[in-house]
Design a protein around this motif. Structure first.
Motif, PDB file in Angstrom:
ATOM      1  N   LYS A 166       0.833  -1.199   0.000  1.00  0.00           N
ATOM      2  CA  LYS A 166       0.000   0.000   0.000  1.00  0.00           C
ATOM      3  C   LYS A 166       0.873   1.255   0.000  1.00  0.00           C
ATOM      4  CE  LYS A 166      -1.938  -1.122   3.842  1.00  0.00           C
ATOM      5  NZ  LYS A 166      -2.824  -1.096   5.040  1.00  0.00           N
ATOM      6  N   LYS A 167       0.295   2.354  -0.439  1.00  0.00           N
ATOM      7  CA  LYS A 167       0.999   3.626  -0.343  1.00  0.00           C
ATOM      8  C   LYS A 167       1.149   3.986   1.129  1.00  0.00           C
ATOM      9  CE  LYS A 167       0.090   5.755  -4.813  1.00  0.00           C
ATOM     10  NZ  LYS A 167      -0.348   6.979  -5.535  1.00  0.00           N
ATOM     11  N   THR A 168       2.357   4.352   1.496  1.00  0.00           N
ATOM     12  CA  THR A 168       2.685   4.572   2.898  1.00  0.00           C
ATOM     13  C   THR A 168       3.272   5.961   3.086  1.00  0.00           C
ATOM     14  OG1 THR A 168       3.252   2.209   3.009  1.00  0.00           O
ATOM     15  CG2 THR A 168       3.908   3.582   4.873  1.00  0.00           C
ATOM     16  N   PRO A 169       2.891   6.672   4.142  1.00  0.00           N
ATOM     17  CA  PRO A 169       3.474   8.001   4.403  1.00  0.00           C
ATOM     18  C   PRO A 169       4.982   7.909   4.560  1.00  0.00           C
ATOM     19  CG  PRO A 169       1.559   7.607   5.807  1.00  0.00           C
ATOM     20  CD  PRO A 169       1.866   6.304   5.141  1.00  0.00           C
ATOM     21  N   PRO A 170       5.694   8.929   4.116  1.00  0.00           N
ATOM     22  CA  PRO A 170       7.161   8.894   4.192  1.00  0.00           C
ATOM     23  C   PRO A 170       7.687   8.762   5.622  1.00  0.00           C
ATOM     24  CG  PRO A 170       6.362  11.079   3.549  1.00  0.00           C
ATOM     25  CD  PRO A 170       5.213  10.146   3.456  1.00  0.00           C
ATOM     26  N   GLN A 171       6.963   9.342   6.596  1.00  0.00           N
ATOM     27  CA  GLN A 171       7.419   9.237   7.983  1.00  0.00           C
ATOM     28  C   GLN A 171       7.394   7.777   8.446  1.00  0.00           C
ATOM     29  OE1 GLN A 171       4.956  11.120   6.833  1.00  0.00           O
ATOM     30  NE2 GLN A 171       5.208  13.254   7.495  1.00  0.00           N
ATOM     31  N   THR A 172       6.355   7.053   8.060  1.00  0.00           N
ATOM     32  CA  THR A 172       6.253   5.635   8.425  1.00  0.00           C
ATOM     33  C   THR A 172       7.361   4.826   7.769  1.00  0.00           C
ATOM     34  OG1 THR A 172       3.841   5.860   8.598  1.00  0.00           O
ATOM     35  CG2 THR A 172       4.732   3.618   8.437  1.00  0.00           C
ATOM     36  N   LEU A 173       7.623   5.114   6.505  1.00  0.00           N
ATOM     37  CA  LEU A 173       8.696   4.419   5.790  1.00  0.00           C
ATOM     38  C   LEU A 173      10.044   4.656   6.453  1.00  0.00           C
ATOM     39  CD1 LEU A 173       7.863   4.931   1.993  1.00  0.00           C
ATOM     40  CD2 LEU A 173       7.924   2.785   3.267  1.00  0.00           C
ATOM     41  N   LEU A 174      10.279   5.882   6.869  1.00  0.00           N
ATOM     42  CA  LEU A 174      11.545   6.222   7.517  1.00  0.00           C
ATOM     43  C   LEU A 174      11.705   5.454   8.830  1.00  0.00           C
ATOM     44  CD1 LEU A 174      14.119   7.934   7.571  1.00  0.00           C
ATOM     45  CD2 LEU A 174      12.804   9.733   8.728  1.00  0.00           C
ATOM     46  N   ILE A 175      10.646   5.400   9.612  1.00  0.00           N
ATOM     47  CA  ILE A 175      10.702   4.692  10.897  1.00  0.00           C
ATOM     48  C   ILE A 175      10.964   3.207  10.679  1.00  0.00           C
ATOM     49  CG2 ILE A 175       9.334   3.975  12.891  1.00  0.00           C
ATOM     50  CD1 ILE A 175       7.907   6.717  12.712  1.00  0.00           C
ATOM     51  N   VAL A 176      10.234   2.605   9.740  1.00  0.00           N
ATOM     52  CA  VAL A 176      10.397   1.176   9.460  1.00  0.00           C
ATOM     53  C   VAL A 176      11.814   0.888   8.955  1.00  0.00           C
ATOM     54  CG1 VAL A 176       9.659  -0.714   7.950  1.00  0.00           C
ATOM     55  CG2 VAL A 176       7.955   0.743   9.042  1.00  0.00           C
ATOM     56  N   ALA A 177      12.307   1.730   8.042  1.00  0.00           N
ATOM     57  CA  ALA A 177      13.638   1.521   7.471  1.00  0.00           C
ATOM     58  C   ALA A 177      14.716   1.632   8.539  1.00  0.00           C
ATOM     59  CB  ALA A 177      13.892   2.530   6.349  1.00  0.00           C
ATOM     60  N   VAL A 178      14.630   2.639   9.389  1.00  0.00           N
ATOM     61  CA  VAL A 178      15.636   2.826  10.446  1.00  0.00           C
ATOM     62  C   VAL A 178      15.570   1.693  11.458  1.00  0.00           C
ATOM     63  CG1 VAL A 178      16.320   4.296  12.391  1.00  0.00           C
ATOM     64  CG2 VAL A 178      15.738   5.330  10.189  1.00  0.00           C
ATOM     65  N   LEU A 179      14.347   1.295  11.824  1.00  0.00           N
ATOM     66  CA  LEU A 179      14.183   0.261  12.838  1.00  0.00           C
ATOM     67  C   LEU A 179      14.690  -1.095  12.353  1.00  0.00           C
ATOM     68  CD1 LEU A 179      13.090  -0.389  15.665  1.00  0.00           C
ATOM     69  CD2 LEU A 179      10.872  -0.871  14.603  1.00  0.00           C
ATOM     70  N   LEU A 180      14.207  -1.525  11.158  1.00  0.00           N
ATOM     71  CA  LEU A 180      14.561  -2.852  10.657  1.00  0.00           C
ATOM     72  C   LEU A 180      15.930  -2.887   9.987  1.00  0.00           C
ATOM     73  CD1 LEU A 180      11.133  -4.017   9.138  1.00  0.00           C
ATOM     74  CD2 LEU A 180      12.092  -4.499  11.395  1.00  0.00           C
ATOM     75  N   GLY A 181      16.285  -1.803   9.308  1.00  0.00           N
ATOM     76  CA  GLY A 181      17.539  -1.797   8.566  1.00  0.00           C
ATOM     77  C   GLY A 181      18.759  -1.460   9.397  1.00  0.00           C
ATOM     78  N   ILE A 182      18.555  -0.747  10.494  1.00  0.00           N
ATOM     79  CA  ILE A 182      19.706  -0.303  11.291  1.00  0.00           C
ATOM     80  C   ILE A 182      19.596  -0.768  12.746  1.00  0.00           C
ATOM     81  CG2 ILE A 182      21.032   1.694  12.074  1.00  0.00           C
ATOM     82  CD1 ILE A 182      19.948   3.238   9.653  1.00  0.00           C
TER      83      ILE A 182
END
Length: 331
Positions: A137-153
């Motif tokens: 689904k289309k996701t707000p950029p803030q949510t994407l940033l949180i998910v990326a930082v949490l899971l990726g880093i």
């Protein structure tokens, strides 16, 4: 849609050339005796900057197949034919150029590739197999940033451990295990970021800055860890490591924002034949090095030479193969 495909093609071509850079620089980067020299640092920086290559391929596949459209039977057939064709080519190379033998290379083909670089055809199949079940689904950029930082880093198992007063802080344990998780995460972010509507061009330049910074940190980390181990350490080079993750995601955003309106016949040509270039280039580079048709005493010259031979030879073979393979199943 034409604009979207345009930037995807450009990124695919860049990722393809990055893969060749990795294999062209590897001979010098792994040479511990050259650690810290100017030529080693240049090879290290090139290799570090090229590490987003394979993650970009996963992100592109996720963008294409984890939305309204999913992988069709022809896509699975193409991956299967590519694996069979380039495995056969690799077996011929092994028989002619090495002493390994046919059967030792073939008997484990269901568990590992005949030639090391063909592992990608196994891994990309996972993205295709899951595509009918996933529609991002289309996701707000803030949510994407949180998910990326949490899971990726933050929760990345390859993040160096951080403790304070005997209390374990990082990485956060979310029971993430195995590279396959990150291949799927790359595909997910590829679709989510690819459909994100951000018109501000400065976002692309900011992402470019993050890409360069993370690449430099990968190079510095590789040098530091190699000194600690007193041998070359590729810890920071791993495709699922936190710094490479940041580098790949930022380069994807950079490409989407800055390459959307650019048209290049050269990049379009490379993109169109990227699969065949990937299949052939490693064999060319390894053959040149194995037969000592290179210049290891001149590292910088050798890197350029191996890149041009691997990339140019792969593209030439791709064009020749395309004359026979009119439907482009393997070319």
């Amino acid at each position: 849609m034409k604009q979207k495909i345009g930037w995807i093609d450009n990124l695919r071509a860049i990722a393809c050339m990055m893969v060749v850079i990795i294999h062209a620089t590897s001979f010098h980067v792994v040479d511990f005796s050259a650690l810290g020299t100017g030529s080693w640092w240049l090879a290290n920086l090139l290799d570090s900057a090229a590490r987003p290559s394979v993650p970009l391929f996963f992100m592109i596949s996720g963008f294409l197949f984890w939305g309204e459209k999913s992988a069709q039977s022809r896509h699975f057939l193409r991956i299967g034919l590519c694996l069979a064709f380039y495995s056969t080519v690799s077996l011929v190379y092994i028989l002619i150029m090495t002493k390994i033998g046919f059967w030792p290379s073939l008997r484990h083909i269901l568990q590992k590739p005949v030639f090391y670089h063909l592992w990608f055809f196994y891994a990309i199949g996972l993205i295709y197999l899951l595509s009918p079940f996933i529609q991002i689904k289309k996701t707000p950029p803030q949510t994407l940033l949180i998910v990326a930082v949490l899971l990726g880093i933050v929760a990345n198992p390859q993040l160096p451990a951080l403790n304070w007063q005997g209390f374990h802080l990082l990485p956060l344990n979310l029971y993430i295990s195995g590279d396959a998780f990150y291949y799927l995460l790359y595909a997910l972010l590829g679709r989510a970021l690819g459909t994100l509507e951000v018109s501000k061009r400065w976002v692309g330049w900011l992402a470019a800055g993050v890409f360069f910074a993370s690449s430099i940190l990968v190079a510095i980390g590789t040098h530091h860890q190699s000194l600690i181990n007193q041998n070359f350490a590729g810890t920071f080079y791993t495709y699922c490591g936190p710094l490479v993750f940041v580098s790949a995601v930022s380069l994807f955003v950079c490409g989407k924002q800055l390459l959307a309106s650019s048209e290049s016949r050269f990049l379009a040509l490379v993109s169109r034949h990227s699969l065949a270039i990937y299949g052939f280039h490693a064999l060319i580079i390894i053959a040149l090095r194995g037969k000592h048709i290179d210049f290891p005493q001149f590292p910088l010259l050798n890197i350029g030479y191996l890149f041009l031979c691997g990339f140019g030879g792969g593209l030439l073979l791709a064009l020749l193969l395309g004359r026979v393979d009119s439907k482009r199943w393997v070319s």
